[in-house]
Design a protein around this motif. Structure first.
Motif, PDB file in Angstrom:
ATOM      1  N   ASP A 108       0.811  -1.219   0.000  1.00  0.00           N
ATOM      2  CA  ASP A 108       0.000   0.000   0.000  1.00  0.00           C
ATOM      3  C   ASP A 108       0.847   1.274   0.000  1.00  0.00           C
ATOM      4  OD1 ASP A 108       0.953  -0.124   2.578  1.00  0.00           O
ATOM      5  OD2 ASP A 108      -0.982  -0.579   3.491  1.00  0.00           O
TER       6      ASP A 108
ATOM      7  N   SER B 221      -4.616  -1.704   2.658  1.00  0.00           N
ATOM      8  CA  SER B 221      -4.736  -3.065   2.126  1.00  0.00           C
ATOM      9  C   SER B 221      -6.062  -3.665   2.565  1.00  0.00           C
ATOM     10  CB  SER B 221      -3.575  -3.933   2.627  1.00  0.00           C
ATOM     11  OG  SER B 221      -2.342  -3.463   2.120  1.00  0.00           O
TER      12      SER B 221
ATOM     13  N   VAL C 115      -5.506  -3.393  -2.935  1.00  0.00           N
ATOM     14  CA  VAL C 115      -4.934  -2.146  -2.426  1.00  0.00           C
ATOM     15  C   VAL C 115      -5.793  -0.966  -2.856  1.00  0.00           C
ATOM     16  CG1 VAL C 115      -2.940  -0.606  -2.472  1.00  0.00           C
ATOM     17  CG2 VAL C 115      -2.602  -3.079  -2.419  1.00  0.00           C
TER      18      VAL C 115
END
Length: 510
Positions: free
Chosen positions: A136, A188, A199
């Motif tokens: 992420d 996430s 993501v």
């Protein structure tokens, strides 16, 4: 030690060291971190071996999401619960060739927060890259302020109840090491059904203020009080919504008591389970490979003395200008409430702790003839009780300040008794659109104004309570309260207790 993940708006990384004994807390070792203690905190159970109890030494790192329309280094909109990946610029996705552009609003919010926390504002601060590799965080690094942050060396004073008694409060202070600007990572999303992790980069690049507190606290109760005061300050300033939730101290005690080790890790709070869960190992400082951010020049701030005449005032941040516009902080608001309305200090804390309650109280005071000291009782004991029972906020209350003021005016003018007023409040809570006066008339709750009728009822009660009458005449005046209660019951709460007492005393003395 462990590390905590942040909730939306305001979250914490809590740092503490554990020690045995009653000799007072030891300084927390450099670099050790831990998560949030339970807000109830306080007493820590004695160790299983009969040794002295564990004593936590608590420091905090609070990550507060800055209230801003756009992100820290891009023009992408900031919006909670937007569709996944709908608020992502090329820079947020770390596409090659994109460059950061610093958001002025975020800088001003950090300066305002620093001033409110008695910090020194650095006129020159620097940005750094902090490297870590998660799905992420597409750039592989976070832009932060490691070496020279925007604000340093401040303090936060907070009040703490002794033995959970609001009437017994002490004021303590925790040192603020620094406040730094940094960007948030993405999010996430774990799909257990499909065994996938997706993501969402909507949050990537959102501006954060990291408020680092020194390890000056020694229990969860102190930490919770300090965080609550910081939360109120941020909300007052408007620099952050400061919504948060955390937990952890008891888990660590149990781990230590069972011979376990507190790992250096990042943990997230699971609201469904009511506890923290591990997310990932916590890197050491060396693992981050800090380096100067090459795409951002030093952040230069000015005050009235250093502001060059040839600069466009709209393109710079003036520390003095922000300082002059600071609103009253919670501590000042509480002092003014006590001074202006004559309420108890502990009542001022409750008014400020409940969002919107101060305004509600002041609106009722403006619209009623009742003294503020009596109004506060109805709001804190009766209104708040209803709100908590139904899990509602002040702004969601079906009883407006206008309706409550109307009800209290009827009570103050002695048109209804306090017992009847509570009945009316219960009816108002149903939200059927009726006024207090309409309810009083429908249910015939008006006080009996005919004194002769009251005298007859009082005499009937006296005639039916020979033993009580004898006790009163023998000197036991407390029994008189029973007779007053019987008259109240007989009149269904429609009699004035003061007048009833006078009439009973008169008849008993005849």
């Amino acid at each position: 030690m462990a590390a905590a993940a942040a909730a939306r708006g305001c979250g914490g990384v809590w740092r503490w060291a554990w020690q045995r004994g009653a000799g007072g807390p030891a300084p927390a070792p450099r670099g050790q971190r831990a998560v949030a203690c339970n807000a109830r905190g306080g007493a820590v159970p004695e160790g299983k071996s009969g040794l002295a109890p564990w004593v936590p030494v608590v420091g905090l790192e609070i990550h507060a999401q800055i209230s801003s329309n756009s992100k820290l280094f891009s023009g992408s909109q900031v919006q909670f619960a937007a569709p996944p990946n709908s608020l992502v610029s090329f820079f947020d996705a770390s596409l090659p060739g994109t460059l950061p552009v610093l958001n002025r609003r975020c800088v001003e919010a950090a300066v305002m927060t620093g001033l409110a926390l008695n910090c020194s504002i650095n006129k020159k601060s620097l940005f750094d890259r902090k490297h870590y590799f998660y799905a992420d965080l597409p750039a592989g690094y976070q832009i932060t302020q490691q070496r020279v942050p925007i604000a340093v060396n401040g303090s936060l004073s907070y009040s703490l109840c002794i033995d959970n008694k609001m009437s017994q409060m002490v004021t303590k202070t925790v040192r603020i090491k620094q406040i730094q600007l940094e960007q948030d990572s993405g999010k996430s999303l774990h799909d257990d059904t499909r065994s996938q992790t997706l993501v969402d980069l909507n949050r990537a690049g959102v501006g954060l203020m990291e408020v680092v507190m020194e390890p000056d606290m020694c229990c969860g109760e102190e930490a919770a009080a300090a965080v609550r005061e910081l939360q109120l300050i941020l909300q007052t300033l408007g620099s952050s919504q400061a919504v948060m939730a955390d937990y952890e101290i008891q888990r660590q005690i149990e781990e230590l008591e069972n011979g376990g080790t507190i790992l250096n890790e990042t943990r997230a709070f699971d609201s469904k389970l009511g506890c923290t869960v591990p997310m990932r190992d916590k890197e050491g400082k060396q693992d981050y490979r800090f380096m100067p951010e090459p795409n951002l020049p030093p952040l230069i701030l000015y005050d009235a003395k250093s502001l060059p005449a040839n600069l466009n005032h709209q393109q710079v941040v003036n520390i003095d200008w922000i300082h002059e516009r600071l609103p009253d902080l919670p501590s000042v608001k509480r002092a003014k409430l006590v001074e202006q309305y004559g309420i108890l200090p502990e009542h001022s804390f409750t008014l400020l702790n409940e969002d919107g309650l101060t305004e509600f109280f002041e609106n009722v005071v403006k619209q009623t003839q009742m003294k503020p000291k009596k109004v506060i009782g109805w709001i804190l004991k009766d209104l708040l009780s209803y709100l908590k029972q139904h899990s509602l906020t002040v702004k969601e209350s079906p009883v407006s300040s206008f309706l409550l003021a109307d009800l209290l005016n009827l009570l103050e003018k002695k048109e209804i008794s306090s017992t009847a007023a509570k009945q009316v409040l219960a009816e108002l809570w149903k939200g059927e659109g009726k006024t207090p006066l309409e309810i009083v008339k429908e249910q015939k709750l008006e006080l009996i104004q005919d004194q002769k009728e009251l005298e007859q009822i009082c005499q009937a009660v006296i005639d039916g309570q020979e033993n009580e009458v004898m006790a009163i005449k023998a000197g036991n005046r407390k029994v008189l309260n029973k007779l007053i209660g019987l008259v109240q019951r007989e009149t269904q709460g429609r009699s004035n207790p003061v007048l009833v007492k006078q009439l009973l005393e008169k008849k008993l003395s005849e």
